[in-house]
Design a protein around this motif. Structure first.
Motif, PDB file in Angstrom:
ATOM      1  N   LYS A 128       0.826  -1.203   0.000  1.00 17.23           N
ATOM      2  CA  LYS A 128       0.000   0.000   0.000  1.00 17.23           C
ATOM      3  C   LYS A 128       0.861   1.254   0.000  1.00 17.23           C
ATOM      4  O   LYS A 128       0.564   2.222  -0.705  1.00 17.23           O
ATOM      5  N   SER A 175       2.324   1.487  -3.498  1.00 16.13           N
ATOM      6  CA  SER A 175       1.324   1.784  -4.522  1.00 16.13           C
ATOM      7  C   SER A 175       0.847   3.229  -4.461  1.00 16.13           C
ATOM      8  O   SER A 175       0.390   3.781  -5.465  1.00 16.13           O
ATOM      9  N   ARG A 222      -5.604  -2.996  -7.608  1.00 15.44           N
ATOM     10  CA  ARG A 222      -6.572  -3.749  -6.816  1.00 15.44           C
ATOM     11  C   ARG A 222      -5.867  -4.922  -6.157  1.00 15.44           C
ATOM     12  O   ARG A 222      -4.893  -5.449  -6.693  1.00 15.44           O
ATOM     13  N   THR A 223      -6.361  -5.309  -4.996  1.00  8.88           N
ATOM     14  CA  THR A 223      -5.841  -6.472  -4.287  1.00  8.88           C
ATOM     15  C   THR A 223      -6.956  -7.495  -4.130  1.00  8.88           C
ATOM     16  O   THR A 223      -8.049  -7.165  -3.687  1.00  8.88           O
ATOM     17  N   ARG A 249      -2.449 -13.174  -1.716  1.00  5.89           N
ATOM     18  CA  ARG A 249      -3.108 -12.021  -2.328  1.00  5.89           C
ATOM     19  C   ARG A 249      -2.554 -11.770  -3.722  1.00  5.89           C
ATOM     20  O   ARG A 249      -1.341 -11.817  -3.937  1.00  5.89           O
ATOM     21  N   ARG A 295      -2.079  -9.036  -6.703  1.00  6.69           N
ATOM     22  CA  ARG A 295      -2.047  -7.593  -6.951  1.00  6.69           C
ATOM     23  C   ARG A 295      -2.292  -7.337  -8.433  1.00  6.69           C
ATOM     24  O   ARG A 295      -1.538  -7.829  -9.281  1.00  6.69           O
ATOM     25  N   ARG A 323      -2.894  -8.888 -13.649  1.00  6.03           N
ATOM     26  CA  ARG A 323      -2.532  -9.561 -12.399  1.00  6.03           C
ATOM     27  C   ARG A 323      -1.052  -9.935 -12.475  1.00  6.03           C
ATOM     28  O   ARG A 323      -0.687 -10.892 -13.148  1.00  6.03           O
ATOM     29  N   ASP A 329       1.376 -12.334  -3.707  1.00 13.18           N
ATOM     30  CA  ASP A 329       1.989 -12.244  -2.383  1.00 13.18           C
ATOM     31  C   ASP A 329       1.488 -13.386  -1.511  1.00 13.18           C
ATOM     32  O   ASP A 329       0.284 -13.528  -1.298  1.00 13.18           O
ATOM     33  N   GLU A 344      -7.030  -6.887   2.283  1.00 18.07           N
ATOM     34  CA  GLU A 344      -7.241  -6.115   1.060  1.00 18.07           C
ATOM     35  C   GLU A 344      -6.693  -4.700   1.193  1.00 18.07           C
ATOM     36  O   GLU A 344      -6.292  -4.090   0.203  1.00 18.07           O
ATOM     37  N   SER A 393      -4.253  -3.139   4.106  1.00 16.97           N
ATOM     38  CA  SER A 393      -2.828  -3.200   4.423  1.00 16.97           C
ATOM     39  C   SER A 393      -2.635  -3.945   5.739  1.00 16.97           C
ATOM     40  O   SER A 393      -3.077  -3.475   6.792  1.00 16.97           O
ATOM     41  N   SER A 404       6.972 -12.720  -2.359  1.00 11.91           N
ATOM     42  CA  SER A 404       6.320 -11.826  -3.301  1.00 11.91           C
ATOM     43  C   SER A 404       6.775 -12.234  -4.697  1.00 11.91           C
ATOM     44  O   SER A 404       7.946 -12.084  -5.056  1.00 11.91           O
TER      45      SER A 404
END
Length: 236
Positions: free
Chosen positions: A84, A87, A95-96, A127, A129, A135, A139, A157, A159, A220
């Motif tokens: 977050k 970003s 979007r997450t 998740r 991202r 996409r 993560d 969604e 943080s 990640s």
């Protein structure tokens, strides 16, 4: 209301993101920018400082401010920041998607990585991202339930770090990192847009609190065309 230097930096960043100012080109001089924006040179300097810190320009003594390539997203190697936080500087549609969230016994691999005791429980979080409709990051987090007793989809969604520090008061201190190039797994291909890609960049983090307790292991997994992993080094 935003400060004048913030408005100037955001306007120039927008021009760089849109391609109006191309990589390798020089920005107008401080005097020229001051005239263009009806601002003082000091205000312009503050705006340029923000742009330099955010990776949009590089200031060269006696030459000026050179526009940097922002077509790839910069991920700091040495920093310990949340997605977050990163970003917020990207200026892109993000979007997450939470594809897994469960609390239970850790796998043998997780136990070894996090040095867990026999009865310890963990949160397993995955998740996706999505950036500009693609996409491109998966993560995968393992968090010790000893330090994180509760976790929700909404928190994931938004943080996790914001929740850990702001709500739980945890002091996240440092991490050991590994970066590898790997062949995508079936999960990678199911979750990410990887058509035509045969490798994936994996950043592994072993994250510790300020008392040196390890509370998180994360992977990640990045599509390689969209990122560059950067650091700033100074010779002492």
């Amino acid at each position: 209301m935003k400060n004048k230097f913030t408005q100037i930096s955001e306007d120039i960043a927008g021009q760089i993101n849109d391609g109006q100012l191309t990589a390798g080109s020089l920005l107008p001089s401080e005097n020229e920018l001051a005239d263009m924006y009806a601002a003082s040179r000091e205000t312009v300097r503050k705006a340029l400082k923000i742009l330099a810190e955010d990776g949009y320009i590089h200031k060269v003594q006696g030459k000026g401010s050179i526009v940097l390539d922002v077509t790839k997203l910069d991920f700091p190697i040495s920093g310990l920041v949340s997605f977050k936080e990163l970003s917020s500087k990207m200026g892109k549609r993000i979007r997450t998607w939470v594809v897994e969230l469960e609390k239970g016994e850790p796998s043998r691999d997780s136990k070894e990585k996090m040095k867990l005791e026999k009865d310890d429980l963990v949160w397993t979080v995955s998740r996706v991202r999505e950036i500009e409709g693609e996409r491109i990051i998966l993560d995968k987090d393992i968090l010790s339930a000893t330090y994180v007793p509760e976790l929700t989809k909404e928190i994931c969604e938004n943080s996790i770090y914001e929740y850990l520090e702001g709500e739980l008061g945890l002091a996240i201190s440092f991490a050991k990192k590994e970066i590898t190039i790997e062949i995508p797994t079936e999960e990678d291909r199911r979750c990410l847009d990887l058509e035509g890609f045969h490798n994936i960049v994996v950043v592994k983090n072993y994250v510790y609190l300020d008392d040196a307790s390890m509370f998180q292991y994360t992977e990640s997994r990045h599509r390689p065309d969209k990122f560059r992993f950067v650091d700033f080094a100074r010779r002492k």
